[in-house]
Design a protein around this motif. Structure first.
Motif, PDB file in Angstrom:
ATOM      1  N   GLN A  18       0.554  -5.782  -3.321  1.00 38.32           N
ATOM      2  CA  GLN A  18      -0.548  -5.296  -2.884  1.00 38.32           C
ATOM      3  C   GLN A  18      -0.167  -4.095  -1.858  1.00 38.32           C
ATOM      4  O   GLN A  18       0.577  -4.285  -1.096  1.00 38.32           O
ATOM      5  CB  GLN A  18      -1.279  -6.283  -2.013  1.00 38.32           C
ATOM      6  N   PRO A  63      -7.347  -4.579   0.881  1.00 35.40           N
ATOM      7  CA  PRO A  63      -6.337  -4.413  -0.270  1.00 35.40           C
ATOM      8  C   PRO A  63      -6.285  -3.882  -1.723  1.00 35.40           C
ATOM      9  O   PRO A  63      -7.561  -3.852  -2.126  1.00 35.40           O
ATOM     10  CB  PRO A  63      -5.832  -5.990  -0.481  1.00 35.40           C
ATOM     11  N   VAL A 107      -4.684  -2.946  -5.443  1.00 36.84           N
ATOM     12  CA  VAL A 107      -3.580  -3.075  -6.367  1.00 36.84           C
ATOM     13  C   VAL A 107      -3.481  -2.038  -7.628  1.00 36.84           C
ATOM     14  O   VAL A 107      -4.640  -1.901  -8.085  1.00 36.84           O
ATOM     15  CB  VAL A 107      -3.672  -4.437  -6.804  1.00 36.84           C
TER      16      VAL A 107
END
Length: 187
Positions: free
Chosen positions: A33, A54, A56
């Motif tokens: 992440q 976060p 990704v």
């Protein structure tokens, strides 16, 4: 306005993209992440305060795994996570959801309307999907306007950045006061 301002930007973005073929399915929780944060974002009439989430970016996927809550146009907006698959391929797919509470219609529309549109927008679009070049949304929005209500459902759109873009919606009008509508139109 074309001015864009971002203050306090902090971006950490580990990535592993695949340029050919389809990557094996992967759990976004197992990928490394990164994070996106800023203290202020401004673009035209859009102003967003502090945000941290976060991120990704892995195997041709871009994922915002957590909901994002924003104060916009006098109301509250919740983006229920975001997932884009096949970023580098023609069969791009996007999935998200959106809930809005108390958005000020007049502030949202701004200069695009030739007359004032006083009202509030509320609703839930739990599934918004982009597939095969077209956006579609489940759920609906309710616009309280002109002493009545407009209910919007079955929202669709396509080719948004093309001259041949299209939009679709089912709209139901209830108790709209036509006197209030015409009083707003200045001729």
């Amino acid at each position: 306005a074309t001015r864009l301002s971002v203050a306090g930007l902090n971006l950490s973005l580990p990535y592993d993209l695949a340029l050919v073929g389809k990557p094996a399915p992967a759990d976004a929780g197992k990928a490394r992440q990164g994070a996106l944060a800023f203290s202020r974002f401004e673009k035209g009439e859009i102003r967003i305060g502090s945000l941290a989430t976060p991120v990704v970016l892995s195997g041709n996927r871009f994922v915002l795994p957590e909901p994002i809550d924003l104060s916009l146009f006098g109301g509250e907006v919740r983006l229920a996570g975001f997932r884009a698959e096949n970023l580098l391929l023609p069969d791009l797919q996007v999935e998200t959801g959106l809930a809005v509470k108390g958005l000020d219609l007049e502030a949202l529309v701004g200069q695009a309307s030739p007359w004032p549109l006083p009202g509030r927008i509320n609703g839930d679009l739990p599934s918004i999907v982009f597939r095969e070049g077209q956006w579609s949304a489940e759920g609906g929005l309710v616009v309280d306007i002109f002493e009545g209500r407009v209910t919007l459902s079955n929202l669709t759109a396509g080719r948004l950045f093309s001259p041949s873009r299209f939009f679709g919606v089912d709209a139901a009008f209830e108790q709209i006061n036509l006197e209030a509508v015409t009083a707003n139109i200045k001729v």
